[in-house]
Design a protein around this motif. Structure first.
Motif, short mmCIF file in Angstrom:
data_model
loop_
_atom_site.label_atom_id
_atom_site.label_comp_id
_atom_site.label_asym_id
_atom_site.label_seq_id
_atom_site.Cartn_x
_atom_site.Cartn_y
_atom_site.Cartn_z
N GLN A 67 106.43 73.86 59.01
CA GLN A 67 107.48 73.03 59.60
C GLN A 67 108.84 73.72 59.54
N VAL A 127 100.78 70.07 64.79
CA VAL A 127 102.08 69.43 65.03
C VAL A 127 103.13 70.47 65.37
N THR A 128 103.09 71.61 64.70
CA THR A 128 104.14 72.63 64.87
C THR A 128 103.79 73.68 65.92
N LEU A 182 98.99 61.66 60.46
CA LEU A 182 99.09 63.08 60.77
C LEU A 182 98.18 63.43 61.95
N ALA A 185 100.00 62.45 65.15
CA ALA A 185 101.06 63.40 65.48
C ALA A 185 100.48 64.71 65.99
N GLY A 186 99.42 65.19 65.35
CA GLY A 186 98.81 66.44 65.77
C GLY A 186 98.15 66.34 67.13
N ALA A 189 100.70 66.19 69.90
CA ALA A 189 101.45 67.44 70.05
C ALA A 189 100.71 68.46 70.89
N ILE A 238 105.38 60.87 57.64
CA ILE A 238 104.48 61.12 58.78
C ILE A 238 103.98 59.80 59.36
N THR A 241 106.77 58.84 61.63
CA THR A 241 106.80 59.80 62.74
C THR A 241 105.70 59.51 63.75
N ALA A 242 104.49 59.31 63.25
CA ALA A 242 103.36 59.07 64.14
C ALA A 242 103.51 57.74 64.88
N ASP A 245 105.89 58.43 67.66
CA ASP A 245 105.25 59.27 68.68
C ASP A 245 104.27 58.46 69.53
#
Length: 307
Positions: A67, A127-128, A182, A185-186, A189, A238, A241-242, A245
């Motif tokens: 990250q 994610v990144t 997570l 989010a992944g 992404a 997370i 965040t998720a 998203d």
């Protein structure tokens, strides 16, 4: 702690201008301390790795580096990409080593939620990955990490039901809040046309896990500080965040999203920020305590004796 700080920086970037660089800097400093320990005291790290909790939780260093590299990619792409790739490979190597060292000699009582970090945590690479145009690699790593999730969920839950958990490890239960979020989010992404039904099911389960953790959180806080309080940082960040998203993905697809949902996302974001601040303050006090004690002892010795 480093992972929670850098993740919080990304979460708050749109809410509080200028806060992300500060949190990333703190994350870099804490990651540097871990790396310095490994370089200066390799024998201590070797001994620590015989403990399945420490060995599995060490994956957070690679996750934090990924990250951090994504943050610096716009200004130092080549160096950031090289370090990101090294962190991804390091995480994959740790997964293989941990399997051979600890999983091969399987004992249910030695299983802890930190196993989620070792195996599902590789989804941070997903994610990144867009920061480096590596969505294809991120997609493969997403499915790799996600495949471990249901298996670990069953095994870790059975362990909690059958064996008591030592007090210092009890806060690790908070990690339950992380894997499903997570995964959301992944997945979002690295997927151009996400299956929103899949996302909705994952989101419902992620929020259920978050609520389950919240029911136990007061007990962990009242139990006094342990280094395992770090489990109260990234999992909550997370989760928020998720949630954000997923709601954005639903809105982009034309799904009707009530205003109350946006308020709930904001509430979870604020809660995550407060928990990271709370844990950071406890860590600072914990790390400074021996320094202050030594300073007081020296001051007492140096103080002149008056007859």
């Amino acid at each position: 702690m480093s992972l929670g700080l850098v993740a919080l920086g990304g979460l708050l970037a749109d809410y509080v201008p200028g806060v992300q660089p500060v949190l990333v800097a703190l994350s870099v400093a804490m990651a540097a301390l871990v790396v310095a320990k490994a370089c200066l005291f390799p024998s201590l790290v070797h001994d620590d790795f015989q403990n399945p909790i420490f060995a599995s939780v060490s994956a957070t260093l690679f996750m934090a580096i990924m990250q951090i590299c994504a943050f610096f990619a716009p200004v130092a792409f080549v160096a950031s990409f090289a370090l990101w790739a090294a962190a991804v490979l390091g995480h994959l190597f740790l997964m293989a080593w941990f399997t051979l060292r600890h999983v091969r000699e399987f004992k249910l009582e030695n299983v802890f939620p930190t196993y989620f970090i070792c195996y599902v945590g590789v989804i941070v690479a997903s994610v990144t990955s867009p920061a480096f145009g590596m969505e294809a690699v991120g997609g493969v790593l997403f499915w790799l990490g996600f495949a471990f999730y249901p298996v670990l969920l069953v095994v870790i839950s059975v362990r909690f039901l059958k064996h008591p958990v030592p007090a210092p490890a009890k806060p690790l239960f908070c990690i339950y809040s992380a894997p499903a979020s997570l995964s959301i989010a992944g997945y979002l992404a690295v997927t151009n046309e996400p299956n929103l039904a899949f996302v909705a099911v994952l989101l419902a389960f992620a929020q259920l896990m978050f609520l389950l953790v919240l029911t136990q959180l007061p007990k962990f806080v009242k139990g006094g500080f342990f280094p395992s309080f770090a489990a109260m940082t990234f999992p909550f960040v997370i989760t928020a965040t998720a949630f954000g998203d997923a709601v954005e993905a639903f809105a982009d697809a034309g799904w009707f999203v009530r205003d109350a949902v946006g308020v709930l996302v904001g509430a979870e974001t604020a809660f995550a920020a407060l928990m990271v601040a709370f844990v950071f303050a406890h860590y600072a006090a914990f790390l400074l305590k021996p320094v202050l004690a030594a300073w007081r002892e020296r001051s007492a010795v140096a103080e002149p004796v008056v007859d």
